[in-house]
Design a protein around this motif. Sequence first.
Motif, mmCIF file in Angstrom:
data_model
loop_
_atom_site.group_PDB
_atom_site.id
_atom_site.type_symbol
_atom_site.label_atom_id
_atom_site.label_comp_id
_atom_site.label_asym_id
_atom_site.label_seq_id
_atom_site.Cartn_x
_atom_site.Cartn_y
_atom_site.Cartn_z
ATOM 1 N N ALA A 89 3.935 1.452 -18.430
ATOM 2 C CA ALA A 89 3.030 1.639 -19.560
ATOM 3 C C ALA A 89 1.573 1.425 -19.170
ATOM 4 C CB ALA A 89 3.417 0.685 -20.684
ATOM 5 N N ALA A 90 1.333 0.630 -18.128
ATOM 6 C CA ALA A 90 -0.031 0.383 -17.658
ATOM 7 C C ALA A 90 -0.538 1.483 -16.729
ATOM 8 C CB ALA A 90 -0.093 -0.962 -16.940
ATOM 9 N N PRO A 135 -2.604 5.283 -9.672
ATOM 10 C CA PRO A 135 -3.248 6.446 -9.046
ATOM 11 C C PRO A 135 -4.768 6.388 -9.029
ATOM 12 C CG PRO A 135 -2.402 7.006 -11.230
ATOM 13 C CD PRO A 135 -1.890 5.630 -10.922
ATOM 14 N N THR A 136 -5.392 5.577 -9.864
ATOM 15 C CA THR A 136 -6.858 5.569 -9.901
ATOM 16 C C THR A 136 -7.474 4.277 -9.381
ATOM 17 O OG1 THR A 136 -6.827 4.823 -12.213
ATOM 18 C CG2 THR A 136 -6.931 7.203 -11.817
ATOM 19 N N SER A 137 -6.833 3.154 -9.620
ATOM 20 C CA SER A 137 -7.443 1.873 -9.231
ATOM 21 C C SER A 137 -7.161 1.506 -7.780
ATOM 22 C CB SER A 137 -6.942 0.745 -10.129
ATOM 23 O OG SER A 137 -5.598 0.422 -9.811
ATOM 24 N N GLY A 138 -6.120 2.086 -7.186
ATOM 25 C CA GLY A 138 -5.741 1.710 -5.833
ATOM 26 C C GLY A 138 -4.965 0.416 -5.766
ATOM 27 N N GLU A 139 -4.445 -0.048 -6.901
ATOM 28 C CA GLU A 139 -3.701 -1.304 -6.928
ATOM 29 C C GLU A 139 -2.213 -1.043 -6.745
ATOM 30 O OE1 GLU A 139 -2.952 -5.239 -9.766
ATOM 31 O OE2 GLU A 139 -3.867 -3.433 -10.608
ATOM 32 N N ALA A 140 -1.531 -2.019 -6.146
ATOM 33 C CA ALA A 140 -0.080 -1.977 -6.003
ATOM 34 C C ALA A 140 0.516 -3.221 -6.633
ATOM 35 C CB ALA A 140 0.315 -1.903 -4.532
ATOM 36 N N ILE A 141 1.721 -3.072 -7.168
ATOM 37 C CA ILE A 141 2.455 -4.206 -7.702
ATOM 38 C C ILE A 141 3.910 -4.078 -7.298
ATOM 39 C CG2 ILE A 141 2.880 -3.066 -9.928
ATOM 40 C CD1 ILE A 141 2.681 -5.890 -11.215
ATOM 41 N N THR A 142 4.520 -5.182 -6.877
ATOM 42 C CA THR A 142 5.949 -5.184 -6.602
ATOM 43 C C THR A 142 6.616 -6.243 -7.461
ATOM 44 O OG1 THR A 142 5.945 -6.792 -4.779
ATOM 45 C CG2 THR A 142 5.534 -4.480 -4.214
ATOM 46 N N GLY A 160 -4.575 -5.163 -3.604
ATOM 47 C CA GLY A 160 -5.539 -4.080 -3.580
ATOM 48 C C GLY A 160 -6.364 -3.998 -4.843
ATOM 49 N N GLY A 161 -6.728 -2.777 -5.164
ATOM 50 C CA GLY A 161 -7.610 -2.553 -6.294
ATOM 51 C C GLY A 161 -8.984 -2.184 -5.796
ATOM 52 N N GLY A 162 -9.367 -0.917 -5.974
ATOM 53 C CA GLY A 162 -10.661 -0.455 -5.509
ATOM 54 C C GLY A 162 -10.700 -0.111 -4.044
ATOM 55 N N VAL A 163 -9.581 -0.189 -3.341
ATOM 56 C CA VAL A 163 -9.510 0.136 -1.922
ATOM 57 C C VAL A 163 -8.533 1.268 -1.730
ATOM 58 C CG1 VAL A 163 -8.924 -0.711 0.376
ATOM 59 C CG2 VAL A 163 -10.052 -2.217 -1.255
ATOM 60 N N THR A 164 -8.936 2.309 -1.016
ATOM 61 C CA THR A 164 -8.045 3.435 -0.769
ATOM 62 C C THR A 164 -6.974 3.032 0.222
ATOM 63 O OG1 THR A 164 -9.853 4.975 -1.124
ATOM 64 C CG2 THR A 164 -7.903 5.824 0.009
ATOM 65 N N PRO A 165 -5.713 3.136 -0.170
ATOM 66 C CA PRO A 165 -4.651 2.705 0.739
ATOM 67 C C PRO A 165 -4.455 3.664 1.893
ATOM 68 C CG PRO A 165 -3.715 3.667 -1.241
ATOM 69 C CD PRO A 165 -5.198 3.589 -1.460
ATOM 70 N N ALA A 166 -3.920 3.121 2.988
ATOM 71 C CA ALA A 166 -3.618 3.946 4.153
ATOM 72 C C ALA A 166 -2.424 4.845 3.852
ATOM 73 C CB ALA A 166 -3.313 3.049 5.347
ATOM 74 N N PRO A 167 -2.252 5.941 4.609
ATOM 75 C CA PRO A 167 -1.107 6.825 4.390
ATOM 76 C C PRO A 167 0.208 6.100 4.612
ATOM 77 C CG PRO A 167 -2.711 7.813 5.891
ATOM 78 C CD PRO A 167 -3.110 6.389 5.703
ATOM 79 N N VAL A 168 1.249 6.641 4.003
ATOM 80 C CA VAL A 168 2.582 6.084 4.187
ATOM 81 C C VAL A 168 3.097 6.479 5.565
ATOM 82 C CG1 VAL A 168 4.953 6.100 3.352
ATOM 83 C CG2 VAL A 168 3.065 6.239 1.732
ATOM 84 N N LEU A 169 3.441 5.474 6.354
ATOM 85 C CA LEU A 169 3.991 5.708 7.684
ATOM 86 C C LEU A 169 5.172 4.778 7.893
ATOM 87 C CD1 LEU A 169 0.754 5.895 9.859
ATOM 88 C CD2 LEU A 169 2.211 7.818 9.162
#
Length: 310
Positions: A89-90, A135-142, A160-169
């Motif tokens: 929802a967020a 998709p916009t903030s660059g944040e991740a949550i687990t 994160g948050g405000g930082v573009t994450p590295a590609p998935v490898l």
Amino acid sequence: MGMRGLWIVLCLAAWPLHALQLELPRAATATASRDSTLDQIDIPVGRFADGSLATRQFEGAVTRRAYRINTPGLTPLQLLAPLRTQVEAAGFDLVLDCNQNSCGGYDFRFAIDVLPAPNMYVNIRAFHFVTGLHPTSGEAITLLASAAGSAGYLQVVRAGGGVTPAPVLPAPPVSRPRAQEAADSLSARLLAQGSVVLHDIEFAVGTTSLDGQTSSDLSALADLMAARPGLRVAVVGHTDTVGGLEANITVSRARAQSVRNKLISDYGVSAERVEAEGMGYLAPRASNLTAEGREANRRVEVVVVGEDGE
């Protein structure tokens, strides 16, 4: 507020997504936390497969929280589903949503970042894991939920948050992902604290054989001993209280001896530098009255004995 009376609000106001204020079960009790204002963390974005775990690296603030819910009979999905709904929802995209079987079982569990037992208990046979990426903030949550007979456990990690994450490898196939990080941590903790638990050493119930296991912890220990040729250690086995003391001491000593033999035969450590002892259930880390406590107590430790030349 849904499920009024059963949930409490967890507000992490420092995070960029102020709208995400997780409602946790009202019975949840905080057991551990670890925060970093600037850190790097590998967030799982895929299941463990072909010897590796697909992750995405995030940089920035990282918070980790663990909770115990003293309500018996809950399933991991019962604990996690309301939180998963809130995360969606967020505006988070769920890139990983799996349980103990579909995540990759034992390998997945020991490849992810988990706060230490007994504060965060993960039942290998009953856990559920979710990763959400915004998709916009660059944040991740687990979200990680696990259940034992007497209680449930939750872990929430935000990064994160405000930082573009590295590609998935996908990580390269190793015995455990982030092997070098783990090695550095083990060596530092052993030298600073005088003892360390070998977390990736596992014995099947009632057995004393390692059955060809590989171990990044043993590899790290061997590297440390090669770098400090005067260092001497003892491998110490510990058990829970199931069974008699003498039987448990015998089992714990045999397990320690198996680890010692592996250090000598597989990692080239001199036999004169490694002792093997068994304590049975005489040195617990947690209460043996709960399943999670007994699991924490079943362990193999390495203890610094001394260093020649000092």
